[in-house]
Write an enzyme that holds these catalytic residues in place. Structure first.
Site, PDB file in Angstrom:
ATOM      1  N   CYS A 270       0.856  -1.177   0.000  1.00  0.00           N
ATOM      2  CA  CYS A 270       0.000   0.000   0.000  1.00  0.00           C
ATOM      3  C   CYS A 270       0.898   1.235   0.000  1.00  0.00           C
ATOM      4  O   CYS A 270       1.441   1.606   1.044  1.00  0.00           O
ATOM      5  CB  CYS A 270      -0.940   0.004   1.201  1.00  0.00           C
ATOM      6  SG  CYS A 270      -1.992   1.462   1.267  1.00  0.00           S
ATOM      7  N   GLY A 271       1.052   1.854  -1.160  1.00  0.00           N
ATOM      8  CA  GLY A 271       1.919   3.015  -1.262  1.00  0.00           C
ATOM      9  C   GLY A 271       1.375   4.223  -0.523  1.00  0.00           C
ATOM     10  O   GLY A 271       2.114   4.923   0.182  1.00  0.00           O
TER      11      GLY A 271
END
Length: 374
Positions: free
Chosen positions: A122-123
């Site tokens: 999850c950036g």
């Protein structure tokens, strides 16, 4: 005359009070996408999760069924459901459980979660965690300059470089695990027409599809059709060999579908807009951090992104990430699982802002329990 069936009754509250469950969170948004942070290392956190590494803890949270959504009273997934479901959350909520790191090389680890379970990357969450770590004093930072926050995630070790100016966090640059292209121009049939999908792994597997191939544009008005297309593409590619990751089942399978369109290029760099549909029809309000990494790998392979060039990447709500390839970067220890192979190291820059601090409770007499989703 047969009587109409009555509506199902809600569960009866317990006759004797049980301990009231309390969970504290700090909430951020990154380019419009929420991220709810829960520190499981705080004393009194109401759940425990066994495992020696973040990846092992993620596999435990997901469980043998593979979804991580089956009720397990008293365990971590009850906390996830409490925070993501209404009335305390919503179907678009995203968050993470802060856990111990794999070793002393990282500041902490995290398990990413959403309404349907857990994810390996999850950036936007990594950017929010970097800002939180500095803003809260967990990681010391200068008033002026940059500081690295190293985070172990299920797909490897990532870095959030927090940018500071005048004692304030002004932005975060997320360096991802290496991104690899695994398949190009895979034909996919949908109810909106035939499209071609490109597959790339960037902490999770993303399928990229040109929205115009399905007669769509990336706008809020098109969201129902974009979600429909995303679900159908994900289902159609479920068994494609390009979705398999050498790190094993945890990292395999299509996580998100990036429906993208071209915008007028900046003077030197490409410019695109996307709607990323992930899990079971959830829409990323940001341009998707790890999805941007996947797009960068594809653009670099196409020769459209050279050294020193950025992708200006817009979301469906108009927020922006800038992404770039770092071709000479050393992935470093812990950057990815064994057998992942070489890939393109990427960086994605955006902004993250705190939106609130919360203490959520579950009343033992509340018949809705941890809540519901519509």
């Amino acid at each position: 005359m047969t009587p109409e069936p009555s509506a199902p009754r809600p569960p009866r509250p317990p006759s004797a009070p049980q301990p009231r469950q309390t969970v504290r969170t700090v909430d951020y948004h990154t380019a419009g996408e929420p991220f709810r942070i829960v520190d499981t290392t705080d004393p009194g956190f109401p759940a425990a999760l066994p495992g020696d590494t973040v990846a092992e803890r993620c596999a435990t949270a997901i469980g043998p069924g593979g979804s991580g959504t089956a009720p397990r009273p008293g365990e971590l997934d009850d906390v996830r459901r409490l925070l993501v479901q209404e009335p305390r959350g919503h179907a678009g909520m995203y968050g993470g459980f802060v856990v111990p790191p794999d070793d002393d090389g990282a500041h902490f680890g995290v398990l990413f979660w959403h309404k349907d379970g857990y994810s390996t990357a999850c950036g936007h969450g990594t950017m929010a965690l970097g800002a939180w770590a500095v803003d809260s004093g967990r990681v010391p930072a200068p008033d002026q300059g940059d500081v690295e926050v190293r985070i172990d995630v299920p797909s490897g070790r990532v870095t959030a470089t927090v940018h500071r100016d005048g004692g304030r966090t002004t932005g975060v640059t997320f360096r991802n695990v290496p991104a690899r292209v695994t398949a190009r121009k895979v034909p996919v049939a949908t109810t909106l027409g035939l499209a071609e999908a490109d597959l790339a792994h960037a902490g999770a597997c993303y399928a990229s599809v040109r929205a115009r191939d399905l007669g769509l544009d990336v706008t809020r008005a098109s969201l129902p059709d974009l979600v429909r297309a995303g679900r159908e593409v994900r289902a159609a590619l479920a068994t494609h060999p390009g979705t398999w990751h050498p790190g094993g089942p945890l990292l395999s399978g299509v996580y998100g579908v990036i429906l993208h369109e071209e915008l007028p290029d900046t003077p030197f760099d490409p410019h695109q807009r996307n709607a990323t549909v992930f899990a079971d029809g959830q829409v990323d309000r940001s341009p998707c951090g790890s999805g941007t990494s996947a797009r960068l790998a594809l653009l670099a392979q196409d020769g459209r992104l050279g050294p020193g060039e950025d992708l200006l990447h817009e979301s469906v709500v108009g927020t922006v990430f800038t992404g770039r390839a770092v071709p000479d970067a050393d992935p470093g220890p812990g950057a990815g699982p064994a057998g992942a192979g070489d890939g393109l190291v990427t960086e994605v820059t955006g902004t993250a802002y705190r939106t609130g601090e919360h203490t959520f409770t579950l009343d033992p007499y509340d018949a809705l329990g941890p809540g519901f989703l519509l």
